[in-house]
Design a protein around this motif. Sequence first.
Motif, PDB file in Angstrom:
ATOM      1  N   VAL A  74     -13.360  -2.276   7.460  1.00  0.00           N
ATOM      2  CA  VAL A  74     -12.236  -1.445   7.880  1.00  0.00           C
ATOM      3  C   VAL A  74     -11.047  -1.630   6.932  1.00  0.00           C
ATOM      4  O   VAL A  74     -10.941  -2.645   6.238  1.00  0.00           O
ATOM      5  CB  VAL A  74     -11.811  -1.758   9.325  1.00  0.00           C
ATOM      6  CG1 VAL A  74     -12.965  -1.519  10.280  1.00  0.00           C
ATOM      7  CG2 VAL A  74     -11.282  -3.178   9.450  1.00  0.00           C
ATOM      8  N   PRO A  75     -10.131  -0.681   6.889  1.00  0.00           N
ATOM      9  CA  PRO A  75      -8.946  -0.809   6.035  1.00  0.00           C
ATOM     10  C   PRO A  75      -7.912  -1.767   6.622  1.00  0.00           C
ATOM     11  O   PRO A  75      -7.896  -2.043   7.819  1.00  0.00           O
ATOM     12  CB  PRO A  75      -8.397   0.617   5.964  1.00  0.00           C
ATOM     13  CG  PRO A  75      -8.867   1.264   7.220  1.00  0.00           C
ATOM     14  CD  PRO A  75     -10.211   0.658   7.521  1.00  0.00           C
ATOM     15  N   ILE A  76      -7.047  -2.243   5.729  1.00  0.00           N
ATOM     16  CA  ILE A  76      -5.940  -3.147   6.074  1.00  0.00           C
ATOM     17  C   ILE A  76      -4.633  -2.391   5.884  1.00  0.00           C
ATOM     18  O   ILE A  76      -4.397  -1.803   4.817  1.00  0.00           O
ATOM     19  CB  ILE A  76      -5.933  -4.386   5.171  1.00  0.00           C
ATOM     20  CG1 ILE A  76      -7.293  -5.079   5.162  1.00  0.00           C
ATOM     21  CG2 ILE A  76      -4.819  -5.349   5.584  1.00  0.00           C
ATOM     22  CD1 ILE A  76      -7.456  -6.052   3.983  1.00  0.00           C
ATOM     23  N   GLU A  77      -3.762  -2.448   6.881  1.00  0.00           N
ATOM     24  CA  GLU A  77      -2.442  -1.838   6.764  1.00  0.00           C
ATOM     25  C   GLU A  77      -1.384  -2.882   7.106  1.00  0.00           C
ATOM     26  O   GLU A  77      -1.458  -3.541   8.142  1.00  0.00           O
ATOM     27  CB  GLU A  77      -2.321  -0.615   7.676  1.00  0.00           C
ATOM     28  CG  GLU A  77      -3.333   0.465   7.311  1.00  0.00           C
ATOM     29  CD  GLU A  77      -3.104   1.784   8.021  1.00  0.00           C
ATOM     30  OE1 GLU A  77      -2.039   1.958   8.646  1.00  0.00           O
ATOM     31  OE2 GLU A  77      -3.999   2.637   7.950  1.00  0.00           O
ATOM     32  N   GLY A  78      -0.406  -3.024   6.227  1.00  0.00           N
ATOM     33  CA  GLY A  78       0.654  -4.001   6.392  1.00  0.00           C
ATOM     34  C   GLY A  78       0.306  -5.291   5.667  1.00  0.00           C
ATOM     35  O   GLY A  78      -0.848  -5.520   5.295  1.00  0.00           O
ATOM     36  N   PRO A  79       1.328  -6.122   5.502  1.00  0.00           N
ATOM     37  CA  PRO A  79       2.741  -5.931   5.881  1.00  0.00           C
ATOM     38  C   PRO A  79       3.480  -5.069   4.855  1.00  0.00           C
ATOM     39  O   PRO A  79       2.856  -4.232   4.181  1.00  0.00           O
ATOM     40  CB  PRO A  79       3.272  -7.366   5.899  1.00  0.00           C
ATOM     41  CG  PRO A  79       2.433  -8.074   4.859  1.00  0.00           C
ATOM     42  CD  PRO A  79       1.067  -7.443   4.935  1.00  0.00           C
ATOM     43  N   GLN A  80       4.788  -5.260   4.752  1.00  0.00           N
ATOM     44  CA  GLN A  80       5.577  -4.621   3.696  1.00  0.00           C
ATOM     45  C   GLN A  80       5.374  -5.408   2.404  1.00  0.00           C
ATOM     46  O   GLN A  80       5.092  -6.610   2.420  1.00  0.00           O
ATOM     47  CB  GLN A  80       7.061  -4.597   4.121  1.00  0.00           C
ATOM     48  CG  GLN A  80       7.926  -3.664   3.321  1.00  0.00           C
ATOM     49  CD  GLN A  80       8.702  -4.360   2.214  1.00  0.00           C
ATOM     50  OE1 GLN A  80       8.498  -5.534   1.959  1.00  0.00           O
ATOM     51  NE2 GLN A  80       9.594  -3.633   1.584  1.00  0.00           N
ATOM     52  N   ALA A  81       5.498  -4.754   1.267  1.00  0.00           N
ATOM     53  CA  ALA A  81       5.061  -5.321  -0.011  1.00  0.00           C
ATOM     54  C   ALA A  81       5.808  -6.577  -0.437  1.00  0.00           C
ATOM     55  O   ALA A  81       5.302  -7.329  -1.281  1.00  0.00           O
ATOM     56  CB  ALA A  81       5.185  -4.261  -1.102  1.00  0.00           C
ATOM     57  N   GLU A  82       6.975  -6.848   0.132  1.00  0.00           N
ATOM     58  CA  GLU A  82       7.700  -8.060  -0.238  1.00  0.00           C
ATOM     59  C   GLU A  82       6.965  -9.328   0.189  1.00  0.00           C
ATOM     60  O   GLU A  82       7.303 -10.427  -0.268  1.00  0.00           O
ATOM     61  CB  GLU A  82       9.106  -8.045   0.366  1.00  0.00           C
ATOM     62  CG  GLU A  82      10.053  -7.038  -0.255  1.00  0.00           C
ATOM     63  CD  GLU A  82      10.346  -7.355  -1.716  1.00  0.00           C
ATOM     64  OE1 GLU A  82      10.539  -8.541  -2.050  1.00  0.00           O
ATOM     65  OE2 GLU A  82      10.375  -6.402  -2.531  1.00  0.00           O
ATOM     66  N   ASP A  83       5.950  -9.204   1.031  1.00  0.00           N
ATOM     67  CA  ASP A  83       5.154 -10.370   1.427  1.00  0.00           C
ATOM     68  C   ASP A  83       3.933 -10.585   0.546  1.00  0.00           C
ATOM     69  O   ASP A  83       3.110 -11.460   0.836  1.00  0.00           O
ATOM     70  CB  ASP A  83       4.718 -10.246   2.891  1.00  0.00           C
ATOM     71  CG  ASP A  83       5.644 -10.988   3.843  1.00  0.00           C
ATOM     72  OD1 ASP A  83       6.807 -11.218   3.473  1.00  0.00           O
ATOM     73  OD2 ASP A  83       5.215 -11.318   4.966  1.00  0.00           O
ATOM     74  N   ALA A  84       3.805  -9.831  -0.546  1.00  0.00           N
ATOM     75  CA  ALA A  84       2.631  -9.978  -1.417  1.00  0.00           C
ATOM     76  C   ALA A  84       2.506 -11.403  -1.945  1.00  0.00           C
ATOM     77  O   ALA A  84       1.396 -11.923  -2.101  1.00  0.00           O
ATOM     78  CB  ALA A  84       2.720  -8.979  -2.575  1.00  0.00           C
ATOM     79  N   PHE A  85       3.623 -12.071  -2.212  1.00  0.00           N
ATOM     80  CA  PHE A  85       3.547 -13.426  -2.764  1.00  0.00           C
ATOM     81  C   PHE A  85       2.938 -14.402  -1.769  1.00  0.00           C
ATOM     82  O   PHE A  85       2.250 -15.355  -2.167  1.00  0.00           O
ATOM     83  CB  PHE A  85       4.932 -13.903  -3.236  1.00  0.00           C
ATOM     84  CG  PHE A  85       5.867 -14.368  -2.146  1.00  0.00           C
ATOM     85  CD1 PHE A  85       6.077 -15.717  -1.910  1.00  0.00           C
ATOM     86  CD2 PHE A  85       6.555 -13.447  -1.366  1.00  0.00           C
ATOM     87  CE1 PHE A  85       6.951 -16.148  -0.917  1.00  0.00           C
ATOM     88  CE2 PHE A  85       7.431 -13.869  -0.376  1.00  0.00           C
ATOM     89  CZ  PHE A  85       7.627 -15.222  -0.150  1.00  0.00           C
ATOM     90  N   TRP A  86       3.148 -14.179  -0.479  1.00  0.00           N
ATOM     91  CA  TRP A  86       2.510 -15.022   0.535  1.00  0.00           C
ATOM     92  C   TRP A  86       1.005 -14.771   0.578  1.00  0.00           C
ATOM     93  O   TRP A  86       0.206 -15.709   0.680  1.00  0.00           O
ATOM     94  CB  TRP A  86       3.116 -14.745   1.911  1.00  0.00           C
ATOM     95  CG  TRP A  86       4.388 -15.468   2.220  1.00  0.00           C
ATOM     96  CD1 TRP A  86       5.619 -14.913   2.454  1.00  0.00           C
ATOM     97  CD2 TRP A  86       4.574 -16.882   2.336  1.00  0.00           C
ATOM     98  NE1 TRP A  86       6.548 -15.892   2.702  1.00  0.00           N
ATOM     99  CE2 TRP A  86       5.932 -17.113   2.644  1.00  0.00           C
ATOM    100  CE3 TRP A  86       3.718 -17.978   2.208  1.00  0.00           C
ATOM    101  CZ2 TRP A  86       6.457 -18.389   2.833  1.00  0.00           C
ATOM    102  CZ3 TRP A  86       4.238 -19.263   2.393  1.00  0.00           C
ATOM    103  CH2 TRP A  86       5.589 -19.447   2.701  1.00  0.00           C
ATOM    104  N   ILE A  87       0.607 -13.512   0.529  1.00  0.00           N
ATOM    105  CA  ILE A  87      -0.817 -13.176   0.589  1.00  0.00           C
ATOM    106  C   ILE A  87      -1.543 -13.676  -0.661  1.00  0.00           C
ATOM    107  O   ILE A  87      -2.660 -14.208  -0.573  1.00  0.00           O
ATOM    108  CB  ILE A  87      -0.985 -11.659   0.776  1.00  0.00           C
ATOM    109  CG1 ILE A  87      -0.402 -11.240   2.136  1.00  0.00           C
ATOM    110  CG2 ILE A  87      -2.451 -11.258   0.664  1.00  0.00           C
ATOM    111  CD1 ILE A  87      -0.303  -9.749   2.337  1.00  0.00           C
TER     112      ILE A  87
END
Length: 213
Positions: A74-87
């Motif tokens: 299934v697709p993933i939606e979220g979070p907002q892109a400013e959390d990319a460094f955490w992911i």
Amino acid sequence: MRHQIVPVTPFEQNCTLFWCEKTRQAAVIDPGGDVDRILAALAAEGLTLAKVLVTHGHIDHAGGVATLVARTGVPIEGPQAEDAFWIDAMGQQSRMFGFPDTAPFTPDRWLVDGDKVRFGEVELDVLHCPGHTPGHVVFFHAPSRLAQVGDVLFQGSIGRTDFPRGDHATLIASIKDKLFPLGDDVAFIPGHGPMSTLGEERRYNPFLSGRFG
């Protein structure tokens, strides 16, 4: 719309199932781990998983995303892109907090304030509520007067802001300017602990009444 809370991880994080009663299409919000438990909860209700939603990039909320998506497609939606460094740092987070080695992921859709998320006949409003993390989002179902707020707000408390790029003043502004205007009658599912209402927290939460800052 109906919902069910599935506590996961040693942090007892409130992974949440939202589903459309007519189509039995479901979204899983914040699958932080214990993927078998989440899949069992979906099966017990006869639900078809349509998408994974993520409020923010901390491992107890997002650590099971890659595994769940690998098993369901299934697709993933979220979070907002400013959390990319955490992911992107999911592996480092797993070592820091004693989790099994955890893979990062790339959302199919980064969310922004004002977006809509849909599955079955359910439509959720997306509110960008930074402070706990810079890219934290909240999911609100207006017809049910129900929100999943992640780690923005808790019964009697608020999200911590001592992690990288957390900010106390920004968090308070998110609560007062984004959440409280939804209405005192709105019930919310926090990232941890029991549910509450926005009215109860507006009136009695010591972190929002000035007693604790």
